[in-house]
Design a protein around this motif. Structure first.
Motif, PDB file in Angstrom:
ATOM      1  N   MET A   1      15.458 -25.696   7.938  1.00  0.00           N
ATOM      2  CA  MET A   1      16.598 -25.763   7.129  1.00  0.00           C
ATOM      3  C   MET A   1      17.338 -24.286   7.291  1.00  0.00           C
ATOM      4  SD  MET A   1      14.056 -27.420   5.315  1.00  0.00           S
ATOM      5  CE  MET A   1      13.550 -28.758   4.349  1.00  0.00           C
ATOM      6  N   ILE A   2      18.660 -24.525   7.507  1.00  0.00           N
ATOM      7  CA  ILE A   2      19.228 -23.270   7.784  1.00  0.00           C
ATOM      8  C   ILE A   2      20.410 -23.193   7.016  1.00  0.00           C
ATOM      9  CG2 ILE A   2      20.767 -21.900   9.620  1.00  0.00           C
ATOM     10  CD1 ILE A   2      18.980 -23.188  11.796  1.00  0.00           C
ATOM     11  N   GLY A   3      20.581 -21.756   6.427  1.00  0.00           N
ATOM     12  CA  GLY A   3      21.863 -21.634   5.828  1.00  0.00           C
ATOM     13  C   GLY A   3      22.541 -20.509   6.337  1.00  0.00           C
TER      14      GLY A   3
ATOM     15  N   GLY B   1      12.736 -21.962   6.136  1.00  0.00           N
ATOM     16  CA  GLY B   1      13.795 -21.960   5.632  1.00  0.00           C
ATOM     17  C   GLY B   1      14.523 -20.457   6.257  1.00  0.00           C
ATOM     18  N   VAL B   2      15.789 -20.628   6.700  1.00  0.00           N
ATOM     19  CA  VAL B   2      16.415 -19.310   7.227  1.00  0.00           C
ATOM     20  C   VAL B   2      17.619 -19.306   6.575  1.00  0.00           C
ATOM     21  CG1 VAL B   2      17.388 -18.545   9.410  1.00  0.00           C
ATOM     22  CG2 VAL B   2      15.221 -19.637   9.348  1.00  0.00           C
ATOM     23  N   ASP B   3      18.141 -18.088   6.067  1.00  0.00           N
ATOM     24  CA  ASP B   3      19.388 -17.958   5.575  1.00  0.00           C
ATOM     25  C   ASP B   3      20.039 -16.524   6.402  1.00  0.00           C
ATOM     26  OD1 ASP B   3      21.342 -18.524   3.082  1.00  0.00           O
ATOM     27  OD2 ASP B   3      21.245 -16.279   3.405  1.00  0.00           O
ATOM     28  N   VAL B   4      21.306 -16.720   6.891  1.00  0.00           N
ATOM     29  CA  VAL B   4      22.096 -16.184   7.873  1.00  0.00           C
ATOM     30  C   VAL B   4      22.968 -15.030   6.909  1.00  0.00           C
ATOM     31  CG1 VAL B   4      23.179 -15.646   9.838  1.00  0.00           C
ATOM     32  CG2 VAL B   4      21.692 -17.333   9.770  1.00  0.00           C
ATOM     33  N   GLY B   5      22.633 -13.822   6.851  1.00  0.00           N
ATOM     34  CA  GLY B   5      23.546 -13.119   5.886  1.00  0.00           C
ATOM     35  C   GLY B   5      24.390 -12.048   6.924  1.00  0.00           C
ATOM     36  N   GLY B   6      25.509 -11.331   6.213  1.00  0.00           N
ATOM     37  CA  GLY B   6      26.048 -10.534   7.186  1.00  0.00           C
ATOM     38  C   GLY B   6      25.380  -9.175   7.695  1.00  0.00           C
ATOM     39  N   THR B   7      24.168  -8.966   7.021  1.00  0.00           N
ATOM     40  CA  THR B   7      23.356  -7.832   7.672  1.00  0.00           C
ATOM     41  C   THR B   7      22.179  -8.374   8.199  1.00  0.00           C
ATOM     42  OG1 THR B   7      24.256  -6.385   5.699  1.00  0.00           O
ATOM     43  CG2 THR B   7      22.156  -5.614   6.790  1.00  0.00           C
ATOM     44  N   ASN B   8      21.297  -9.089   7.518  1.00  0.00           N
ATOM     45  CA  ASN B   8      19.921  -9.728   7.749  1.00  0.00           C
ATOM     46  C   ASN B   8      19.835 -11.254   7.735  1.00  0.00           C
ATOM     47  OD1 ASN B   8      18.743  -6.936   8.062  1.00  0.00           O
ATOM     48  ND2 ASN B   8      18.682  -6.832   5.772  1.00  0.00           N
ATOM     49  N   THR B   9      19.119 -11.499   8.629  1.00  0.00           N
ATOM     50  CA  THR B   9      18.701 -12.925   8.785  1.00  0.00           C
ATOM     51  C   THR B   9      17.147 -13.011   8.103  1.00  0.00           C
ATOM     52  OG1 THR B   9      20.297 -13.497  10.684  1.00  0.00           O
ATOM     53  CG2 THR B   9      18.360 -15.235  10.305  1.00  0.00           C
ATOM     54  N   ASP B  10      17.076 -13.766   7.037  1.00  0.00           N
ATOM     55  CA  ASP B  10      16.115 -13.831   6.313  1.00  0.00           C
ATOM     56  C   ASP B  10      15.127 -15.252   6.595  1.00  0.00           C
ATOM     57  OD1 ASP B  10      16.402 -11.463   5.388  1.00  0.00           O
ATOM     58  OD2 ASP B  10      17.249 -12.424   3.400  1.00  0.00           O
TER      59      ASP B  10
ATOM     60  N   VAL C   1      13.315 -12.376   0.411  1.00  0.00           N
ATOM     61  CA  VAL C   1      13.568 -13.306   0.804  1.00  0.00           C
ATOM     62  C   VAL C   1      14.018 -14.684   0.214  1.00  0.00           C
ATOM     63  CG1 VAL C   1      12.645 -12.615   3.145  1.00  0.00           C
ATOM     64  CG2 VAL C   1      11.153 -13.882   1.556  1.00  0.00           C
ATOM     65  N   ALA C   2      14.213 -14.518  -0.999  1.00  0.00           N
ATOM     66  CA  ALA C   2      14.583 -15.466  -1.826  1.00  0.00           C
ATOM     67  C   ALA C   2      15.682 -16.613  -1.311  1.00  0.00           C
ATOM     68  CB  ALA C   2      14.828 -15.025  -3.420  1.00  0.00           C
ATOM     69  N   ASN C   3      16.631 -16.056  -0.477  1.00  0.00           N
ATOM     70  CA  ASN C   3      17.505 -16.956  -0.067  1.00  0.00           C
ATOM     71  C   ASN C   3      17.022 -17.945   0.879  1.00  0.00           C
ATOM     72  OD1 ASN C   3      16.861 -14.749   1.752  1.00  0.00           O
ATOM     73  ND2 ASN C   3      18.856 -14.295   2.198  1.00  0.00           N
TER      74      ASN C   3
END
Length: 599
Positions: free
Chosen positions: A64-66, A8-17, A443-445
């Motif tokens: 899975m990518i967000g 699972g990957v979540d792309v945020g404005g600061t970090n990619t978790d 890294v809950a996201n």
């Protein structure tokens, strides 16, 4: 997850978790700075995750990518296509300005020609005017001559009956096919509900995002193939579920706000709590949302997207400018501290004091108070502890007000704290029973993305007793339709019903809006090579499609069954209007094709 290894990957404005998960257990986790091009940050994060888990890409069954990429494109007016709007309205809506309330920069980037055609419905679903296929054909030929590729068809009260929009869509698709021109077609009834301008705006944004969405999905696949991945690629939706990447490229507007929902789903997954308020503290903002049955509560009214009013399905999320990278001004003794909304964002490791920078941030305050261990604490030892405490107390007040906005009553609620900046959330907040901090909260996201399921939903206006003998009979039929839609998208049989809602329409006798949603686990056998990261044949097919100008004409939401019908209408003159969003899932040429293959 029955032994399946997923990332699972979540792309945020600061970090990619990112996380590697198997059978509900996190085997590896990683954070990487979000890169300007998005993809390189994702690749770095995936590689770090695999290294932390002691695995290689060949062991992964799904990715899975967000991503906030599509939302950023709207906010920044970047990478958007111009959209032609076809209004089926007759004499109505002509005095309603197009793109009303849109930011000027966004309107300039998206606005294309608009056509007012005869047609549309009255408030009770009866015809306001007949559709004239010849007039629609004339408008379509004008679009071809103008070089239009993105088209949104918006009919008055079309959510009550969709036949006119579908008939107009078929005519337009036929003209473009004969001219061998690419077409992205969106029908507004498949995007939003009643509320003409909001539905029109949502449709226009979806059409404008589609070319960027295809490029983004293609970039994901090509870049991630270098990690050795050979597995299906999924993208997380606004409602906390997933869909295959090919389908995601046709309905990007439903993926614009998936970041907060990933965190909420991850919070529920890590705590096994189905009802709570989730506070997700990132680098620049704190996002608050409410869990209901383990899924994000959806907004019930207008949703603002980049300053544009829309009414498509989106989570009920409230954000404030408080994050780990938010700037702090302590002020002089006796002065009130100022926190945010400015943030150093992904530059926190360059600008925050604890990392040798020159900007005082929330992270610096937390380190000074001993609430967080990161960087070099000696670099903030000079900060006045009393004034740092005052700033921290101010942050708690901001969080308490945020929780109050998400509560449904005055009763105290449970709060789940997640996100890398969640140490800012104190253990005692006014109006809160307890603050829960699950393992892997930072890294809950990404956990939410890895644990996501596939959904099927129906959102339809039905009449009792003309269509169904009773409310119960309507729900029984709609649940079957929702389960069928979930399975068509790749879910196993035996889905769980999340909710069944009905809302009577006071101005339409005997009519109610029925909403049904079900979720189910992924049926891995249903995902073939056209969704696999790194498949050479797929990349060649996509490149060939791009060269030939084939751009998925797709107008059906895979979640919602459609009704076929024919109506005639009449066109008016070319001017301007807005477009709609599509929920289709495939690369096809006509509305009927999409319906027949069940996409």
């Amino acid at each position: 997850m029955e032994g399946k290894v997923t990332i699972g990957v979540d792309v945020g404005g600061t970090n990619t978790d990112g996380v590697v998960v198997r059978q509900g257990k996190v085997l590896g986790r990683a954070k990487a700075p979000t890169s300007p091009d998005v993809t390189s940050g994702i690749v770095e994060c995936v590689e770090l995750c695999l290294k932390d888990a002691g695995m290689d890409g060949r062991q992964v069954q799904a990715l899975m990518i967000g991503t906030t990429h599509f939302l950023n494109a709207i906010v920044e007016s970047r990478g958007l296509a111009r959209v032609a709007v076809v209004r089926l309205c007759g004499p109505a809506t002509r005095d309603v300005p197009h793109f009303s309330g849109w930011p000027a920069h966004l309107r300039t980037a998206v606005e294309g020609p608009v056509y007012f055609l005869r047609g549309g419905l009255e408030f009770d679903g009866s015809e306001a005017g007949a559709l004239d296929p010849a007039e629609v054909e004339s408008a379509a030929k004008d679009m071809v001559a103008r070089g239009v590729t993105q088209v949104a068809v918006v009919g008055c009260f079309s959510p009550l009956r969709s036949e006119q929009e579908e008939a107009a869509g078929n005519v337009i698709a036929g003209i473009f096919a004969k001219a061998h021109r690419p077409l992205d077609l969106v029908l507004s009834h498949e995007v939003g509900q009643l509320g003409f301008l909001e539905r029109e705006s949502a449709s226009v944004l979806n059409a404008a995002l589609r070319p960027l969405a295809r490029k983004t999905v293609r970039a994901f696949r090509v870049s991630l193939s270098g990690c050795g991945l050979r597995c299906p690629l999924f993208v997380t939706r606004n409602d906390g579920t997933i869909v295959g990447a090919t389908a995601a490229a046709t309905s990007p507007i439903f993926f614009t706000t998936s970041g907060p929902t990933n965190s909420m789903r991850g919070a529920s997954f890590l705590t096994s709590v189905a009802k709570a308020v989730v506070l997700d503290v990132g680098g620049s903002t704190t996002d608050a949302g409410a869990l209901d049955s383990g899924f994000p509560r959806l907004a019930s009214s207008v949703v603002l997207l980049g300053g544009v009013r829309t009414n498509f399905r989106s989570p009920d999320v409230v954000s404030i400018g408080l994050g780990g990278g938010s700037t702090v001004h302590l002020g002089e003794p006796g002065e009130a501290p100022v926190v945010g909304p400015r943030s150093v964002g992904y530059r926190i490791r360059e600008e925050a004091l604890v990392f040798g920078g020159a900007t005082l941030t929330v992270t610096d305050v937390l380190v000074r108070l001993g609430l967080m261990r990161v960087g070099d604490a000696a670099l903030v030892a000079h900060l006045d502890e009393e004034r740092c405490q005052a700033a921290y107390d101010h942050m708690q007040g901001m969080l308490e007000e945020l929780v109050d906005r998400m509560k449904g009553s005055s009763e105290a609620v449970d709060v789940i704290a997640v996100g890398g900046g969640s140490p800012v959330i104190g253990n005692r907040l006014r109006g809160v029973c307890q603050v829960m901090r699950p393992p892997d909260f930072s890294v809950a996201n990404a956990v939410g993305a890895a644990a996501a399921q596939i959904c099927g939903s129906v959102d339809r206006i039905c009449r009792i007793p003309s269509e169904f003998p009773s409310r119960e009979a309507a729900f029984e039929a709609l649940v079957r339709d929702a389960e069928k839609n979930a399975q068509l998208q790749g879910a196993v049989s035996g889905c769980e019903v999340l909710y069944k809602l009905d809302d009577p329409l006071a101005y339409v006798p005997g009519a109610s809006r029925f909403q049904v949603k079900v979720v189910g686990n992924v049926d891995w056998a249903k995902f073939s090579s056209d969704q696999v990261v790194g498949e050479a044949e797929e990349k060649e097919e996509e490149e060939e499609e791009e060269e030939e100008g084939v751009s998925g004409v797709c107008t059906a939401d895979p979640e919602e069954p459609r009704n076929d019908g024919n109506d005639a209408g009449e066109p008016c003159s070319g001017s301007r209007a807005t477009a709609e969003e599509n929920r289709g899932e495939g690369w096809v040429l006509t509305v009927e094709d999409i319906h027949q293959i069940g996409l």
